[in-house]
Write a protein that holds these residues in place. Structure first.
Motif, PDB file in Angstrom:
ATOM      1  N   GLU A  26       0.850  -1.195   0.000  1.00 29.84           N
ATOM      2  CA  GLU A  26       0.000   0.000   0.000  1.00 29.84           C
ATOM      3  C   GLU A  26       0.882   1.240   0.000  1.00 29.84           C
ATOM      4  O   GLU A  26       1.515   1.573   0.995  1.00 29.84           O
ATOM      5  CB  GLU A  26      -0.936  -0.012   1.214  1.00 29.84           C
ATOM      6  CG  GLU A  26      -1.981  -1.111   1.155  1.00 29.84           C
ATOM      7  CD  GLU A  26      -3.045  -0.960   2.222  1.00 29.84           C
ATOM      8  OE1 GLU A  26      -2.830  -0.167   3.175  1.00 29.84           O
ATOM      9  OE2 GLU A  26      -4.083  -1.617   2.107  1.00 29.84           O
ATOM     10  N   ALA A  28       1.748   5.040   0.094  1.00 32.52           N
ATOM     11  CA  ALA A  28       1.212   6.321   0.578  1.00 32.52           C
ATOM     12  C   ALA A  28       1.755   7.486  -0.251  1.00 32.52           C
ATOM     13  O   ALA A  28       1.025   8.447  -0.530  1.00 32.52           O
ATOM     14  CB  ALA A  28       1.563   6.521   2.045  1.00 32.52           C
ATOM     15  N   TYR A  29       3.006   7.428  -0.619  1.00 33.52           N
ATOM     16  CA  TYR A  29       3.632   8.406  -1.506  1.00 33.52           C
ATOM     17  C   TYR A  29       4.872   7.733  -2.085  1.00 33.52           C
ATOM     18  O   TYR A  29       5.265   6.654  -1.634  1.00 33.52           O
ATOM     19  CB  TYR A  29       4.012   9.699  -0.760  1.00 33.52           C
ATOM     20  CG  TYR A  29       5.098   9.515   0.280  1.00 33.52           C
ATOM     21  CD1 TYR A  29       6.447   9.722  -0.038  1.00 33.52           C
ATOM     22  CD2 TYR A  29       4.781   9.118   1.575  1.00 33.52           C
ATOM     23  CE1 TYR A  29       7.435   9.534   0.908  1.00 33.52           C
ATOM     24  CE2 TYR A  29       5.770   8.934   2.526  1.00 33.52           C
ATOM     25  CZ  TYR A  29       7.096   9.141   2.183  1.00 33.52           C
ATOM     26  OH  TYR A  29       8.085   8.953   3.119  1.00 33.52           O
ATOM     27  N   SER A  58      -0.797  -1.208  -4.307  1.00 32.75           N
ATOM     28  CA  SER A  58      -2.119  -0.650  -4.046  1.00 32.75           C
ATOM     29  C   SER A  58      -2.014   0.876  -3.947  1.00 32.75           C
ATOM     30  O   SER A  58      -1.222   1.408  -3.166  1.00 32.75           O
ATOM     31  CB  SER A  58      -2.686  -1.215  -2.740  1.00 32.75           C
ATOM     32  OG  SER A  58      -3.878  -0.540  -2.386  1.00 32.75           O
ATOM     33  N   GLU A  60      -4.800   2.691  -3.353  1.00 31.43           N
ATOM     34  CA  GLU A  60      -6.077   3.091  -2.743  1.00 31.43           C
ATOM     35  C   GLU A  60      -5.896   4.106  -1.624  1.00 31.43           C
ATOM     36  O   GLU A  60      -6.833   4.811  -1.269  1.00 31.43           O
ATOM     37  CB  GLU A  60      -6.808   1.849  -2.255  1.00 31.43           C
ATOM     38  CG  GLU A  60      -7.263   0.962  -3.399  1.00 31.43           C
ATOM     39  CD  GLU A  60      -7.635  -0.439  -2.966  1.00 31.43           C
ATOM     40  OE1 GLU A  60      -8.470  -1.052  -3.632  1.00 31.43           O
ATOM     41  OE2 GLU A  60      -7.087  -0.917  -1.960  1.00 31.43           O
ATOM     42  N   HIS A  61      -4.685   4.167  -1.042  1.00 26.92           N
ATOM     43  CA  HIS A  61      -4.415   5.157   0.015  1.00 26.92           C
ATOM     44  C   HIS A  61      -3.299   6.105  -0.401  1.00 26.92           C
ATOM     45  O   HIS A  61      -2.709   6.771   0.453  1.00 26.92           O
ATOM     46  CB  HIS A  61      -4.043   4.442   1.310  1.00 26.92           C
ATOM     47  CG  HIS A  61      -5.117   3.514   1.813  1.00 26.92           C
ATOM     48  ND1 HIS A  61      -6.291   3.963   2.371  1.00 26.92           N
ATOM     49  CD2 HIS A  61      -5.209   2.163   1.805  1.00 26.92           C
ATOM     50  CE1 HIS A  61      -7.055   2.930   2.701  1.00 26.92           C
ATOM     51  NE2 HIS A  61      -6.426   1.833   2.361  1.00 26.92           N
ATOM     52  N   TYR A  62      -3.026   6.176  -1.686  1.00 25.41           N
ATOM     53  CA  TYR A  62      -1.953   7.052  -2.170  1.00 25.41           C
ATOM     54  C   TYR A  62      -2.414   8.506  -2.121  1.00 25.41           C
ATOM     55  O   TYR A  62      -3.461   8.861  -2.664  1.00 25.41           O
ATOM     56  CB  TYR A  62      -1.590   6.676  -3.612  1.00 25.41           C
ATOM     57  CG  TYR A  62      -0.420   7.449  -4.167  1.00 25.41           C
ATOM     58  CD1 TYR A  62       0.880   7.056  -3.883  1.00 25.41           C
ATOM     59  CD2 TYR A  62      -0.623   8.579  -4.960  1.00 25.41           C
ATOM     60  CE1 TYR A  62       1.963   7.770  -4.380  1.00 25.41           C
ATOM     61  CE2 TYR A  62       0.449   9.297  -5.469  1.00 25.41           C
ATOM     62  CZ  TYR A  62       1.741   8.887  -5.174  1.00 25.41           C
ATOM     63  OH  TYR A  62       2.805   9.589  -5.666  1.00 25.41           O
ATOM     64  N   ASP A  63      -1.626   9.345  -1.440  1.00 24.83           N
ATOM     65  CA  ASP A  63      -1.991  10.766  -1.370  1.00 24.83           C
ATOM     66  C   ASP A  63      -0.830  11.664  -1.774  1.00 24.83           C
ATOM     67  O   ASP A  63      -0.854  12.871  -1.511  1.00 24.83           O
ATOM     68  CB  ASP A  63      -2.491  11.135   0.034  1.00 24.83           C
ATOM     69  CG  ASP A  63      -1.476  10.826   1.135  1.00 24.83           C
ATOM     70  OD1 ASP A  63      -0.318  10.459   0.793  1.00 24.83           O
ATOM     71  OD2 ASP A  63      -1.822  10.959   2.314  1.00 24.83           O
ATOM     72  N   GLN A 113     -13.646  -1.870  -1.121  1.00 23.63           N
ATOM     73  CA  GLN A 113     -14.274  -0.800  -1.881  1.00 23.63           C
ATOM     74  C   GLN A 113     -15.591  -1.257  -2.492  1.00 23.63           C
ATOM     75  O   GLN A 113     -16.464  -0.462  -2.777  1.00 23.63           O
ATOM     76  CB  GLN A 113     -13.335  -0.362  -3.007  1.00 23.63           C
ATOM     77  CG  GLN A 113     -12.124   0.409  -2.517  1.00 23.63           C
ATOM     78  CD  GLN A 113     -11.306   0.909  -3.679  1.00 23.63           C
ATOM     79  OE1 GLN A 113     -11.167   0.237  -4.688  1.00 23.63           O
ATOM     80  NE2 GLN A 113     -10.757   2.097  -3.530  1.00 23.63           N
ATOM     81  N   ASP A 246      -6.549  -2.307  11.666  1.00 20.00           N
ATOM     82  CA  ASP A 246      -5.458  -2.578  10.725  1.00 20.00           C
ATOM     83  C   ASP A 246      -4.216  -3.161  11.390  1.00 20.00           C
ATOM     84  O   ASP A 246      -3.126  -3.136  10.804  1.00 20.00           O
ATOM     85  CB  ASP A 246      -5.069  -1.310   9.952  1.00 20.00           C
ATOM     86  CG  ASP A 246      -6.160  -0.877   8.973  1.00 20.00           C
ATOM     87  OD1 ASP A 246      -6.977  -1.734   8.584  1.00 20.00           O
ATOM     88  OD2 ASP A 246      -6.180   0.302   8.598  1.00 20.00           O
TER      89      ASP A 246
END
Length: 258
Positions: A26, A28-29, A58, A60-63, A113, A246
């Protein structure tokens, strides 16, 4: 003069549907140096687990900024550490276009999702749905739980046992180097020394139960703990493992009667 050999009637290959458990990274950046440093530390903790492992990225939580998402650099880092990226899940259209340009497969979103809304958030127009399910004229058969797969023999090193729809019940030890996977819960009535992956389709309510926790790795819905972390609590004791906020939580099983 002999005839030329006839082409075989047997097809060169067959296409068959299958289900494979993949570890999700996952993101994040993406910063090249930070990413490689974090990856190197993860590999240091469990080198055997990460060697030649296929993973999916993934988003889905990339910001982070899409402009910094360099899949070519990301792939290069993973390949240097013998990790193989097989696909990308989630992300917006621009991010998925970048993945496509890097020749990475695009995977469907996670089951989290795709879940239907809970009763609290369901629109009022859906209120009669429950009554319709119970109606004899609706034509909907009652939902029955998927049958569990029961294994009575020890799971040897190098073996993989998979329950793709329901729970997996093993009435014997799971040896080191073995892997057991289930869509639902995993029950091991003996020592769990290999790898156990429950909730492989994203079922966060799945749990792992065993009579003696000695596992190399335990995963629930993609969240995992390796042996070094598992030894902090309940090691070589009967436990259950579940996902809370989590994080994998290990709690002892009560052996007392009644």
């Amino acid at each position: 003069m002999t005839d030329a050999p006839q082409a075989s009637d047997r097809p060169a290959f067959l296409l068959k549907g299958t289900t494979v458990s993949l570890t999700a990274l996952e993101l994040a950046y993406f910063d090249e140096d930070s990413f490689e440093a974090a990856l190197r530390e993860k590999i240091r903790q469990a080198p055997g687990f990460f060697r030649d492992i296929p993973i999916m990225i993934s988003l889905e939580h990339y910001d982070g900024p899409t402009a910094e998402l360099d899949f070519f650099k990301l792939l290069g880092i993973c390949r240097r550490h013998n990790i193989h990226v097989v696909g990308v899940r989630g992300g917006d259209e621009d991010q998925r276009r970048l993945a496509r340009h890097a020749a990475i497969a695009l995977l469907p979103g996670s089951s989290r999702q795709e879940r239907p809304p809970s009763p609290e958030t369901r629109p009022e127009t859906d209120a009669p749905a429950e009554a319709e399910l119970d109606s004899p004229d609706s034509g909907n058969a009652p939902v029955t739980p998927a049958p569990a797969r029961v294994v009575s023999q020890p799971v040897r090193s190098g073996q993989q046992v998979y329950a793709p729809e329901g729970d997996l019940i093993i009435l014997a030890p799971v040896q080191a180097g073995a892997e057991v996977l289930a869509a639902g819960n995993i029950h091991v009535y003996g020592p769990l020394r290999g790898r156990a992956l429950a909730g492989v389709h994203g079922q966060e309510e799945a749990r792992v139960f065993c009579q003696s926790l000695e596992a190399e790795l335990v995963s629930i819905a993609g969240h995992y703990k390796i042996s070094e972390d598992l030894q902090e609590r309940g090691w070589k004791a009967p436990v259950q493992i579940q996902l809370r906020d989590d994080l994998l939580v290990v709690t002892p099983l009560d052996r007392s009667p009644g």
